[in-house]
Design a protein around this motif. Structure first.
Motif, PDB file in Angstrom:
ATOM      1  N   GLU A1021       0.802  -1.226   0.000  1.00  0.00           N
ATOM      2  CA  GLU A1021       0.000   0.000   0.000  1.00  0.00           C
ATOM      3  C   GLU A1021       0.833   1.273   0.000  1.00  0.00           C
ATOM      4  O   GLU A1021       0.768   2.057   0.927  1.00  0.00           O
ATOM      5  N   THR A1022       1.615   1.480  -1.034  1.00  0.00           N
ATOM      6  CA  THR A1022       2.332   2.750  -1.121  1.00  0.00           C
ATOM      7  C   THR A1022       2.668   3.029  -2.572  1.00  0.00           C
ATOM      8  O   THR A1022       2.766   2.105  -3.377  1.00  0.00           O
ATOM      9  N   LEU A1023       2.803   4.295  -2.892  1.00  0.00           N
ATOM     10  CA  LEU A1023       3.271   4.653  -4.237  1.00  0.00           C
ATOM     11  C   LEU A1023       4.701   5.166  -4.144  1.00  0.00           C
ATOM     12  O   LEU A1023       5.289   5.546  -5.143  1.00  0.00           O
ATOM     13  N   CYS A1024       5.211   5.252  -2.901  1.00  0.00           N
ATOM     14  CA  CYS A1024       6.560   5.776  -2.719  1.00  0.00           C
ATOM     15  C   CYS A1024       7.317   4.841  -1.798  1.00  0.00           C
ATOM     16  O   CYS A1024       7.551   5.174  -0.635  1.00  0.00           O
ATOM     17  N   PRO A1025       7.660   3.667  -2.278  1.00  0.00           N
ATOM     18  CA  PRO A1025       8.297   2.682  -1.385  1.00  0.00           C
ATOM     19  C   PRO A1025       9.732   3.077  -1.059  1.00  0.00           C
ATOM     20  O   PRO A1025      10.458   3.522  -1.936  1.00  0.00           O
ATOM     21  N   THR A1026      10.130   2.932   0.184  1.00  0.00           N
ATOM     22  CA  THR A1026      11.549   3.052   0.531  1.00  0.00           C
ATOM     23  C   THR A1026      12.013   1.652   0.873  1.00  0.00           C
ATOM     24  O   THR A1026      11.770   1.168   1.975  1.00  0.00           O
ATOM     25  N   TRP A1027      12.613   0.984  -0.109  1.00  0.00           N
ATOM     26  CA  TRP A1027      13.037  -0.395   0.134  1.00  0.00           C
ATOM     27  C   TRP A1027      14.284  -0.431   1.012  1.00  0.00           C
ATOM     28  O   TRP A1027      14.431  -1.273   1.847  1.00  0.00           O
ATOM     29  N   ASP A1028      15.188   0.505   0.757  1.00  0.00           N
ATOM     30  CA  ASP A1028      16.438   0.555   1.496  1.00  0.00           C
ATOM     31  C   ASP A1028      17.056  -0.837   1.545  1.00  0.00           C
ATOM     32  O   ASP A1028      17.218  -1.414   2.604  1.00  0.00           O
ATOM     33  N   GLN A1029      17.352  -1.377   0.382  1.00  0.00           N
ATOM     34  CA  GLN A1029      17.762  -2.769   0.335  1.00  0.00           C
ATOM     35  C   GLN A1029      18.924  -2.924  -0.636  1.00  0.00           C
ATOM     36  O   GLN A1029      18.949  -2.304  -1.689  1.00  0.00           O
ATOM     37  N   LEU A1030      19.864  -3.769  -0.250  1.00  0.00           N
ATOM     38  CA  LEU A1030      21.008  -4.037  -1.113  1.00  0.00           C
ATOM     39  C   LEU A1030      20.829  -5.436  -1.707  1.00  0.00           C
ATOM     40  O   LEU A1030      20.651  -6.398  -0.976  1.00  0.00           O
ATOM     41  N   LEU A1031      20.833  -5.510  -3.029  1.00  0.00           N
ATOM     42  CA  LEU A1031      20.739  -6.819  -3.679  1.00  0.00           C
ATOM     43  C   LEU A1031      22.138  -7.179  -4.180  1.00  0.00           C
ATOM     44  O   LEU A1031      22.785  -6.363  -4.842  1.00  0.00           O
ATOM     45  N   VAL A1032      22.584  -8.370  -3.874  1.00  0.00           N
ATOM     46  CA  VAL A1032      23.929  -8.763  -4.291  1.00  0.00           C
ATOM     47  C   VAL A1032      23.818  -9.884  -5.310  1.00  0.00           C
ATOM     48  O   VAL A1032      23.188 -10.907  -5.052  1.00  0.00           O
ATOM     49  N   PHE A1033      24.372  -9.673  -6.494  1.00  0.00           N
ATOM     50  CA  PHE A1033      24.407 -10.726  -7.518  1.00  0.00           C
ATOM     51  C   PHE A1033      25.812 -11.301  -7.493  1.00  0.00           C
ATOM     52  O   PHE A1033      26.767 -10.590  -7.827  1.00  0.00           O
ATOM     53  N   ASP A1034      25.939 -12.556  -7.132  1.00  0.00           N
ATOM     54  CA  ASP A1034      27.285 -13.123  -7.065  1.00  0.00           C
ATOM     55  C   ASP A1034      27.626 -13.830  -8.360  1.00  0.00           C
ATOM     56  O   ASP A1034      26.733 -14.257  -9.097  1.00  0.00           O
ATOM     57  N   ASN A1035      28.918 -13.963  -8.599  1.00  0.00           N
ATOM     58  CA  ASN A1035      29.393 -14.748  -9.748  1.00  0.00           C
ATOM     59  C   ASN A1035      28.733 -14.354 -11.054  1.00  0.00           C
ATOM     60  O   ASN A1035      28.203 -15.191 -11.766  1.00  0.00           O
ATOM     61  N   VAL A1036      28.721 -13.069 -11.332  1.00  0.00           N
ATOM     62  CA  VAL A1036      28.217 -12.632 -12.629  1.00  0.00           C
ATOM     63  C   VAL A1036      29.352 -12.810 -13.616  1.00  0.00           C
ATOM     64  O   VAL A1036      30.429 -12.255 -13.418  1.00  0.00           O
ATOM     65  N   GLU A1037      29.130 -13.614 -14.659  1.00  0.00           N
ATOM     66  CA  GLU A1037      30.212 -13.868 -15.613  1.00  0.00           C
ATOM     67  C   GLU A1037      30.031 -12.990 -16.843  1.00  0.00           C
ATOM     68  O   GLU A1037      28.979 -13.018 -17.472  1.00  0.00           O
ATOM     69  N   LEU A1038      31.051 -12.215 -17.156  1.00  0.00           N
ATOM     70  CA  LEU A1038      30.994 -11.384 -18.355  1.00  0.00           C
ATOM     71  C   LEU A1038      32.123 -11.831 -19.270  1.00  0.00           C
ATOM     72  O   LEU A1038      33.228 -12.107 -18.809  1.00  0.00           O
ATOM     73  N   TYR A1039      31.840 -11.883 -20.576  1.00  0.00           N
ATOM     74  CA  TYR A1039      32.849 -12.359 -21.518  1.00  0.00           C
ATOM     75  C   TYR A1039      33.522 -11.183 -22.173  1.00  0.00           C
ATOM     76  O   TYR A1039      32.873 -10.220 -22.539  1.00  0.00           O
TER      77      TYR A1039
END
Length: 2011
Positions: A1021-1039
């Motif tokens: 129930e909000t249009l202005c969310p404050t997630w304040d969250q860090l998402l970590v993607f590990d082992n991202v492989e780039l060529y």
């Protein structure tokens, strides 16, 4: 061609310092980055590239300078290295290590090591040696070797596509153009250097900037920069900044920018309304006509009524056409106005003339309309005829959401200047000529089959024929006419060679020609493909312009997919609606225009479309030489594949034209290499047979591979799949043959790049303005510099293209005009740059936006060349989604600027659904996201086609291409792989899209990177969310190579969804971001890390849907594993579970704020789930803290809150831009503690509610010293006088000149013409004659005058600026301001008209020249606002704000729920946010009430009774509600429970009704505060329809400080038409205002002075009562203060003047489209005060009854029409007919003067015309029934015009019309004294003649000419009449009556007619004898003889039978 320099190292440096190097070649310098704290060695390792236009000469010199860099002072030169390029030119590549030399040319021990190569024109490049640049150990952080200073270059003169490289001769000028402009030459070098060093801050920013990340550009602290600039003697006003672009734009050289907007908007239908008012016609050609006007829009026709026997009918009829179609279709519709003569039920009438224009032309006008313009009528059947008359009309086209500002309609006194107001767009000449448009259709190729193959197989089996399955023909539509070529049976490659000829006026008012290939079919013809040619793009109207010309060139047509199905769902695409999803065909055609010489007799004068044979294209040259092109593509990634198609194998197909297409691509294997060739044409086969053998061998028989291998997708997450393209990337390549017209595309690319750069720069500037970074004007200067150098560069590049062979005329002309335009634009940009100052910023920005549009327009190439490339995603061989890549974007060129912007770059593209499937929500979800690399170029240039790919791959080729170096690979195998960790810091989002029925959403974000995805948590129930969250993607492989990753990381896609308990999550929007990359060998430290939070704009379809505040970092995991990464600090085991918060360095710094909320009340709450809201409460929340209002116990009884002010404390970010939104939610408290959400509102920016304590030092109002404000009403001053507003501490006198103004004088000036002298002075208006309407009309005149003046002033200011620029001097403008008379002074705050000092003197000198007419009394005026009052006074939200509460989800489709429909109520209140603690002095002020906090002195919100008085003046332009195109409007007013319907006073059949009524309503605020004024249409049967309504919030007006309860008049008087309306006198109002505002005063002094605060006002002190007695009074003084209340310190604000506001009427059924406008005003009086006087009488003026007596004395020189039967003499039987316009049925005739032989007639005959006349509007008022079926009389207002006609009477046949004259009774030429002096001039040359008005002269006698048109349409005099006009009022007429004709009373004597006319009756015998004897003697004898003969024969026949019988019987 280019020169490349790699600067490696500088060694042997002394000491320790920051080093920088500069490389100069041909006057263009590049700087390296700054190396900090270097000791003896500086490793630059940077590459620079100079593209060169002319070959390098061996004697040219390259110079490199090395400096010690200083932030504050000039850089100190260490040494210089110069090298002659002879060796480089010879060998192509050289490596050098050499010592530097110092200023004295002596060598120093510092040495430099460089490598240079030269890439010559033939594309040969010295090969790099093993030490490839790419592998240098520390690659400079900004990557992009060539443009080292990606973001830090602060002067555009050293980089990026501005690499101007003219030859030596241009060196000086180029150099100069880069230097800081405007310096003298001597200082030039120093200045340039100075600016540079002042601005080059690079990496060495002071530590206070440490939190900035590096990729955000260095923006200097403003004061530093100014200080340094001053040290160097520069003016801060000349500094400019280069790019400061945010994350999404610092895309470097290997990736191109993705497109964020998704949904196609082109083919979607919208609402349009075309409204046309036909006012009148003039000068129609023809005699005695009965004209009707037919109005046609597209297919719909409507007719006006018929006007009898007139050549200048007056209609004033309004027509509205409503459409719901796509914009393209709408704008191509033709509006056709035709005048038809004598049409009735039985016959269709004859066309007099017509006028055509397309809707698009109207829509591109300012305000989308033509207002009061004259259309020129011409006859399309007869080209030689010339003009057939004029038709005056208004045409407006409104789309949804456009509001049309109708120019204010006052009495139309302005003289009808037809020539000056023609209905033509700007720039179209009034004399348009006829022209022939020749459209040649040569041939087509590549057509798809249009029949099912089953049918074909049956045919083949039966008849054995194998034919192509299509029967094409071409149809061309232009200006409403269609032409078709012949049908070519069964041909995929039809050959027509026909031309279609249209004849149309030139320049045409129809913008597009539609060319369509259609398939002829027995059942119905269908379109195969459509192309539009925009005439604006193929012609140029300038002085050096050219007529439309095109080709011969191929045009490509796109449409639906090529697999034939019986019901093609995308058929609309073939009609040209929406973006085509596949190539359909190409057509070779050309267009030419020839202006006709209509005087030439041989000319065929028909305008029918003709089709004839044409010659084929002789010169193959102009279509271009066939070349072999090579297209290469590599798919690097395919992710985000929609889950619906995720279970089947997927492959991608790439096509260019028909090459690569699996269906037709194989249709004709004519030649060995033609398999993929689709349909070759003759030319092609020839080319292929001649192709050299060796070429074939080299390619090893290359067969195109156009689609990737099918693969099964893997799951990414619940919504999306991805294809496992890990290290193996599939490739495609296609060979194709096209005519080589690359030049066209190259030029377009150069312009596109300039435009892209400009757009990026402008976005920067806007971003800086939005985020309030300092000095956006400097960035704008930088943008202009880049623009001007880009333009100059285009000119040099395009110049060498002048002599290219295969070009059409259009190519040559376009090139010339583009060069002119760009050269011009470059100069303008340079000029503009010098004008950009802080205060002119906004206007200049608008001008630069125009440049951008112009560039985009120029860059669009009308003559196609290579078709676009389509990429289709196929699943199981079904086509699912596509992307279309314009071929010019991926076209290769060896010159950098000409290269397509995506050529050899990795581009992220999103595939979308085809056609209609892509509309709405379906089109917003991504079908697939692809990273694709494309390269298109000539086959022979293909050796670098892999150069732009990320490095580190091996090529896998087909077996036969194994050992051939340039054979294209079928896949790439990446051997290098880097591992990263991505950290997405998702802080918050704001203003999201409401996806739930509650009007809120439950948002979560999903982040995609490569093939991984993660979600944030769901916040409910909000249009202005404050997630304040860090998402970590590990082992991202780039060529690919590590260093490339650093500069070119892939993009991150963030999608926001709304979580639903059931079903899948709803998509709410998407945005992209680029991460900041840290390689494993870099430090995690400032300035780049930690990254800063940034705002990313979220898009949903094409519309914005909020912002995301986040930061992204991509960290390489080095050999040490993850332990090397910066730790993820912060607690994980919070109450939120295992959710990481955003770490400290990144999240914003917070401080303590207090938020005070004023709760006033709730209004208009709608039901929730059918239950009424009874006990609402408001909850305010911000950043997790909040406060609740008191509960409203009974909403019905009192919707206001009992406790007014509450507060809460909250931690908010220091940076105001990061402030979270504040949420307002209203809940209804039900029984048992249940709550229901009623609605919510998010205040997205708290900015305007932040309170900043006033700065003690900058005290603006100096309270010492008195300031005298002097009022002098005596001096008549010109309308616009300047008033210099001085600072408060100077004690100058501020003059407010209240100028004299009389409407009469103005009218005189207009009407007077030349003979002003003869005019009789009209009587002065007497006070008793003046009424409220006099005041109103005078005010409207003023308003118009003011608008005119503003325009003039703006123009003048601009000219002045130009002049100043030319002189190069700076003029400091005083803040000028407009002070006209009274009402004008009100405009003061809004429109500051700038007038410099010296101008003021001139004005004062010119004042006395005005005509002295002081004796005239002035008419008091009011202020007419041509908009709503709210817009003028900021919605009256000076302290009480209204917040709309929303509920319900936003509709997906454009058409459903609009914002209006989602409003469920309004919260009234306010917010104040301030930093704790407040300064003491505020709380210590006298009378500070702590309960009210910052809201001191607000009134109580208890219910209050108010008398509301609504005045409705009139409505204009109502939307017709009845079938007859009219309406019967009446007023309905609703306020609370009061509902007034003024039904009995409806006004019949009127779209511009004058109501003139006032209504009194008693109301109680707050319960009844929304006033609705509606206009309904009265219907005899059925319910009345709402035409439109307007709503006014009375409460805000009532409580506003602007005092909108009762407008302040201009003067105070106690009687007459201008009586003071307010129960409080000015003095009472003033003392109350002073008391409330805590202002000292008012103190009335002697001599007409009053002092308020420190302002002294003067004014008159006497007043006259009704009897003329003078009394002393202070009211005038008090009123003077009120009218200047905004000048009072602290408390002052503008008070609402006495006014009339114009409000748009809206109808909820047609949202957003204005249905008319209402002029009205509202007064409010509290009931606890003394009652106000009676309402002002504004009832419409009753027309005055007049009688016009016209005596026709004589006629003379009337043309003789009849031949006498007997005598053959010419004579006429004359009579004169007369009527007043609009009263044709009351026409009156004289008796007949028979047999006039000389054209003289004597009548002495009197006509009497009684009529009703409105003086103010100069119109006659007629009431009559429209037809016998009409219910009631309709009132018409018609100009007062008298028509006199002369006729020839015939006894048996119809009378013949001879001539007529029409006199406008308000201004007609004075009659001639004698018949001789009376001439044609009196009609044709009205402008020079003295004009008179019968209403002033009363009695006029004289001769006037009768005129008619002869066979050649020339006017000629057909007679003259002596007449006398006498005008009497009805009373005078009663006193002295007169009879009609020659009757009593006051009879006229009988005319004395000569006897020739009566010869027959006087002496019949004599005449008979005369006849017989002379003329007819022989004739009579002959007749007698013949008769005798006849008798004899008859007798013979009669007696013969009897005689015979006798004989026979022998009797």
């Amino acid at each position: 061609m280019a020169l490349l320099l790699q600067l490696r190292t500088v060694t042997g440096l002394r000491g320790r310092a920051d080093r920088i190097a500069k490389a100069v070649f041909r006057g263009l310098s590049f700087y390296t980055r700054v190396l900090e704290n270097c000791e003896d060695e500086a490793r630059f390792d940077e590459t620079f590239r100079w593209p060169v236009a002319s070959s390098i000469d061996g004697n040219e010199i390259l110079e490199i300078q090395v400096f010690n860099y200083s932030k504050v002072f000039t850089n100190r030169l260490i040494g210089t290295f110069q090298m002659v390029l002879q060796k480089v030119v010879e060998e192509g590549q050289v490596e050098v290590t050499d010592t530097l030399i110092d200023d004295n040319n002596s060598a120093i021990q510092t040495s430099i090591s460089i490598e240079i190569r030269y890439q010559a024109l033939d594309g040969t490049v010295g090969a790099w040696n093993d030490k490839e640049f790419l592998e240098t150990p520390s690659v400079h952080s900004e990557g992009d070797g060539r443009y080292p200073l990606e973001t830090d270059s602060l002067l555009s003169s050293h980089r990026q596509g501005l690499d101007i490289s003219p030859g030596k001769s241009n060196q000086q000028s180029a150099e100069k153009s880069f230097r800081s402009k405007g310096k003298e030459k001597t200082k030039e070098h120093k200045a340039g250097k100075g600016v540079f060093s002042a601005m080059k801050l690079g990496k060495t920013r002071p530590s206070k900037d440490d939190h900035r990340k590096q990729d955000e550009p260095a923006v200097l602290e403003a004061e530093d920069l100014d200080r340094k600039a001053l040290l160097q003697g520069l003016e801060p006003d000349t500094i400019s900044l280069a790019s400061v672009t945010a994350v999404t734009t610092n895309v470097s050289n290997k990736r191109s920018k993705p497109d964020i907007k998704m949904e196609p908007s082109a083919g979607r239908p919208m609402d349009y309304q075309v409204s046309i008012t036909i006012i009148e016609a003039r000068q129609l050609v023809g005699l005695n006509m009965d004209p009707v006007v037919c109005v046609e829009v597209g297919e719909e026709k409507k007719y006006t009524s018929m006007k009898e026997s007139t050549n200048c009918p007056y209609y004033n009829e309004y027509f509205v056409f409503d459409f719901h179609v796509p914009p393209d279709v709408m704008f191509d519709k033709i509006i056709k106005l035709s005048v038809i003569h004598s049409k009735n039920l039985l016959r269709s009438g004859t066309l007099v003339g017509s006028f055509k224009m397309d809707v698009g032309t109207v829509y591109t006008q300012p305000e989308h309309q033509f207002y009061h313009k004259w259309a020129i009528l011409s006859d399309p059947e007869d080209l030689t005829a010339g003009l057939k008359g004029y038709l005056k009309c208004d045409i407006a086209v409104v789309g949804k959401g456009d509001n049309i500002k109708t120019p204010h309609k006052a009495n139309e006194t302005e003289e009808d200047d037809i020539e000056g107001n023609l209905l033509l767009p700007d720039g179209v000449p009034p004399e348009r000529q006829w022209a022939r448009f020749y459209i040649k259709i040569y041939r087509a190729e590549g057509l798809p089959r249009m029949n099912t193959s089953i049918m074909a197989n049956v045919k083949k089996a039966l008849i054995g024929e194998n034919k192509d399955l299509v029967d094409p023909y071409v149809q061309v539509v232009f200006a409403g006419q269609k032409g078709k070529t012949s049908i070519q049976k069964s041909s995929y490659e039809p050959l027509w060679n026909e031309q279609i000829i249209f004849t149309e006026m030139f320049p045409p008012l129809c913008k597009r020609i539609k060319i369509q290939i259609r398939d002829s079919d027995k059942v119905n013809d269908v379109a195969i493909g459509t192309h539009f040619i925009d005439l604006r793009k193929i012609s140029n109207e300038g002085d050096k312009g050219f007529l439309p010309t095109f080709g011969p060139a191929w045009v490509n047509m796109y449409g639906s997919t090529r697999n034939y199905t019986l019901m093609d769902e995308h058929q609309e695409l073939n009609e040209g609606l929406g973006e085509g999803v596949s190539f359909r065909a190409r057509l070779l055609m050309s267009l030419a225009v020839e202006i006709l010489d209509t005087t030439n007799p041989e000319i065929n004068s028909s305008t029918e479309v003709q089709v004839e044979q044409a010659t084929s294209v002789a010169d193959q040259n102009c279509t271009g030489k066939m070349e072999e092109f090579f297209l290469f593509g590599a798919f690097l990634e395919a992710t985000m594949i929609d889950r619906k198609i995720g279970d089947k194998p997927i492959n991608f197909e790439v096509t260019i034209g028909n090459y690569g297409n699996q269906i037709d691509g194989m249709s004709k294997p004519i030649l060995r290499r033609k398999k993929e060739g689709g349909d070759g044409n003759e030319e092609e086969s020839e080319l292929l047979q001649n192709s050299s053998e060796d070429e074939g061998d080299e390619d090893g028989e290359m067969v195109s591979v156009s689609s990737s291998q099918p693969m099964k997708p893997l799951v990414t997450d619940r919504n999306y799949f991805h294809l496992p393209y890990f290290e193996k990337k599939p490739c495609i390549y296609i060979k194709s043959w096209w005519q080589d017209q690359r030049r066209r595309l190259y030029n377009a690319n150069i312009m596109d790049k300039i435009a892209d750069k400009l757009e990026e720069g402008l976005n920067d500037v806007q971003e800086m303005i939005k985020t309030e970074k300092p000095h956006p004007e400097r960035r704008l200067r930088g943008v202009l510099e880049e623009l001007s150098s880009g333009c100059l560069h285009f000119v040099t590049l395009a110049d060498k293209d002048q002599h290219h062979s295969s070009r059409t005329r259009l190519d040559r002309e376009r090139l010339k005009s583009c060069m002119r335009e760009l050269e011009n634009m470059g100069q303008q940009a340079t000029t503009l740059r010098s004008q950009v100052k802080k205060n002119t910023m906004k206007d200049k920005l608008k001008l630069v936006q125009n440049f951008l549009q112009k560039l985009r327009f120029l860059a669009d190439e009308p003559q196609h060349t290579i078709p676009d490339v389509f990429i289709w995603m196929m699943s199981n061989n079904k086509r699912i989604a596509y992307a279309r890549v314009p071929s010019k974007d991926i076209l290769y060129s060896i010159v950098d600027e000409e290269m397509g912007k995506d050529c050899a770059k990795v581009k992220t593209i999103f595939l979308k659904l085809p056609g209609k499937r892509g509309f709405g929500p379906a089109g917003w979800t991504v079908q697939a996201k692809m990273e694709i690399y494309l390269w298109l170029g000539l086959n022979k240039q293909r050796k670098d086609f892999l150069s732009g790919l990320p490095c580190g791959f091996e090529e896998k080729k087909t077996a036969r291409g194994q050992n051939l170096p340039s054979f294209p690979p079928i896949s790439l195998l990446y051997t290098k792989k880097q591992v990263f960790q991505l950290r997405a810091h998702m802080y918050q989002a704001r203003s999201l899209f409401a996806a739930d029925s509650s009007g809120l959403s439950d948002p979560f974000a999903r982040v995609f990177f490569i093939s991984q995805s993660q979600c944030t948590e769901v916040l409910n129930e909000t249009l202005c969310p404050t997630w304040d969250q860090l998402l970590v993607f590990d082992n991202v492989e780039l060529y690919g190579e590590a260093h490339e990753m650093r500069d070119d990381p892939p993009i991150i896609v963030i999608e926001i969804y709304d979580q639903d308990t059931v079903g899948k999550a709803d998509f709410m929007g998407r945005t992209f971001a680029k991460p900041v990359v840290k390689m494993s060998d870099e430090q995690y430290c400032p300035p780049r890390f930690p990254p800063q939070l940034e705002y990313y704009q979220i898009y949903r379809g094409n519309s914005t849907a909020g912002d995301l505040l986040a930061a992204f970092e991509l960290l390489q995991i080095g050999p040490g594993g993850k332990s090397d990464l910066p730790p993820i600090d912060g607690p994980t085991d919070m109450d939120r579970g295992p959710i990481l918060p955003v770490p400290l360095g990144i999240r914003p710094v917070l401080s303590k704020y207090r938020v005070e909320v004023l709760f006033w009340g709730l209004r208009d709450l709608k039901r929730v789930n059918l239950a009424q809201v009874d006990r609402p409460r408001v909850d305010i929340e911000c950043a997790g803290k909040g406060v609740q209002s008191a509960l409203i116990q009974n909403y019905k009884k009192n919707p206001n809150f009992s406790t007014l002010v509450k507060w809460f404390e909250v931690d908010l970010p220091e940076n105001e831009l990061l402030h979270p939104p504040l949420n307002i939610r209203v809940v209804d408290c039900r029984a048992f503690g249940r709550y229901t959400l009623v609605g919510s509102h998010a205040v997205s920016s708290l900015r305007k509610f932040i309170y900043r304590p006033p700065d003690k030092k900058a005290q603006h109002w100096n309270m010492t010293g008195e300031i005298v404000v002097n009022m002098e009403p005596e001096v008549p001053i010109k309308k616009m006088e300047t008033m210099v507003k001085l600072e408060a501490n100077s004690d100058a006198v501020v003059k407010v000149d209240v100028s004299e103004e009389e409407k009469e004088r103005k009218k005189k000036k207009k009407k007077g013409g030349g003979g002003g002298g003869e005019e009789v002075e009209e009587e002065e208006p007497d006070d008793s004659m003046l009424d409220w309407w006099s005041k109103y009309f005078a005010s409207i005149e003023t308003m118009k005058e003011q608008l005119r003046q503003q325009e003039a002033a703006a123009a003048e200011a601009e000219e002045k600026e130009e002049m100043e620029m030319a002189e190069g001097k700076q003029v400091v403008n005083k803040r000028g301001s407009m002070a006209g008379k009274g009402s004008k002074a009100q405009a003061k705050n809004k429109e500051k008209s700038k007038a410099p000092k010296d101008d003021k003197k001139k004005k004062q000198q010119s004042a006395p020249e005005l005509p002295e007419k002081k004796n005239k009394p002035r008419i008091d005026e009011l202020k007419v606002f041509n908009k709503e009052l709210e817009t003028e006074f900021d919605n009256f939200e000076d302290w009480l704000h209204t917040f709309n509460l929303l509920r319900g989800k936003i509709g997906d489709n454009d058409d459903n729920a609009t914002e209006e429909e989602r409003i469920v109520g309004r919260f009234k209140g306010s917010i104040c946010v301030y930093k704790m603690p407040l300064p003491d002095d505020i709380t210590k002020e006298a009378g500070y009430d702590p309960n009210f906090g910052m809201f001191q002195g607000i009134p109580s919100n208890d219910p209050i009774n108010v008398l509301v008085r609504v005045y409705v003046v009139r409505a204009t332009d109502l939307h017709p509600a009845d079938i007859n195109g009219k309406a019967d409007p009446y007023i309905a007013i609703k306020l609370g429970k009061t509902d007034i319907k003024d039904k009995e006073n409806y006004i019949s059949k009127q779209l511009n009704p004058v109501f003139g009524k006032s209504f009194d309503i008693e109301a109680t605020f707050p319960m009844e505060s929304m006033l609705t004024v509606a206009v309904y249409d009265w219907d005899l049967v059925g319910t009345d329809d709402l035409i439109g309504e307007t709503k006014i919030d009375l409460e805000n007006r009532y409580y506003s400080k602007h005092r909108a309860t009762c407008g302040v008049s201009q003067t105070y008087s106690i009687h007459g038409y201008n009586t003071w309306r307010d129960p409080m006198k000015p003095s009472q109002i003033l003392s109350k205002l002073c008391k409330d505002g805590k202002v000292d005063g008012p103190h009335y002094g002697p001599g007409g002075r009053v002092k308020v605060a420190n302002r002294v006002f003067t004014g008159p002190t006497e007043i006259e009562d009704e009897n003329g007695q003078k009394k002393q009074t202070d009211e005038h003084l008090a009123l003077a203060v009120l009218r200047h209340w905004e000048d009072i310190p602290w408390a002052g604000c503008k008070l609402v003047p006495e006014h009339v506001e114009t409000r748009p009427l809206l109808n909820p059924d047609k949202p957003g489209i204005e249905q008319g406008r209402l002029e009205m005003w509202v007064d409010m009086f509290p009931m606890d005060m003394p009652a106000p006087g009676p309402a002002i009488d504004i009832s419409p003026r009753k027309p005055k009854k007049y009688e016009l007596r016209v005596i026709v004395w004589n006629t003379d020189e009337v043309i003789l029409e009849d031949d006498d039967y007997f005598t053959g003499e010419k004579s006429s039987d004359i009579f004169v007919r007369g009527w007043l316009k609009g009263q044709q049925e009351d026409k009156q005739d004289t008796d007949v003067h028979y047999h006039s032989l000389t054209g003289e007639g004597n009548f002495n005959w009197r006509y009497i015309f009684p009529f009703d006349y409105l003086m103010a509007e100069e119109k006659i008022v007629i009431s009559k029934k429209e037809s016998m079926f009409s219910w009631d009389e309709t009132e018409y207002k018609i100009p007062a015009r008298l028509t006199l006609q002369v006729w020839d009477a015939d006894h048996f046949s119809a009378d013949d019309f001879l001539g007529a004259i029409e006199l406008d009774l308000n201004r007609f030429p004075r009659g001639a004294k004698t018949s001789k002096q009376c001439s044609l001039e009196m009609v044709t040359n009205e402008a020079e003649l003295p004009m008179i008005s019968i209403f002033k002269q009363k009695r006029v006698k004289g001769w006037w000419p009768f005129v008619a048109r002869d066979e050649n349409d020339e006017l000629e005099v057909t007679g003259k009449v002596e007449a006398e006009l006498h005008l009497l009022t009805a009373e005078e007429a009663e006193k002295s009556p007169a009879g009609l004709a020659r009757n009593e009373p006051d009879p006229l004597e009988k005319p004395n007619r000569p006897d020739t006319s009566f010869i027959w009756f006087l002496n019949p015998l004599k005449s008979i004898k005369y006849l017989i004897c002379t003329r007819y003697k022989w004739l009579i004898i002959k007749i007698v003889l013949a008769l005798l003969l006849l008798v004899m024969v008859a007798l013979f026949l009669y007696s013969m039978p009897g005689y015979m019988v006798k004989k026979l019987l022998g009797a």
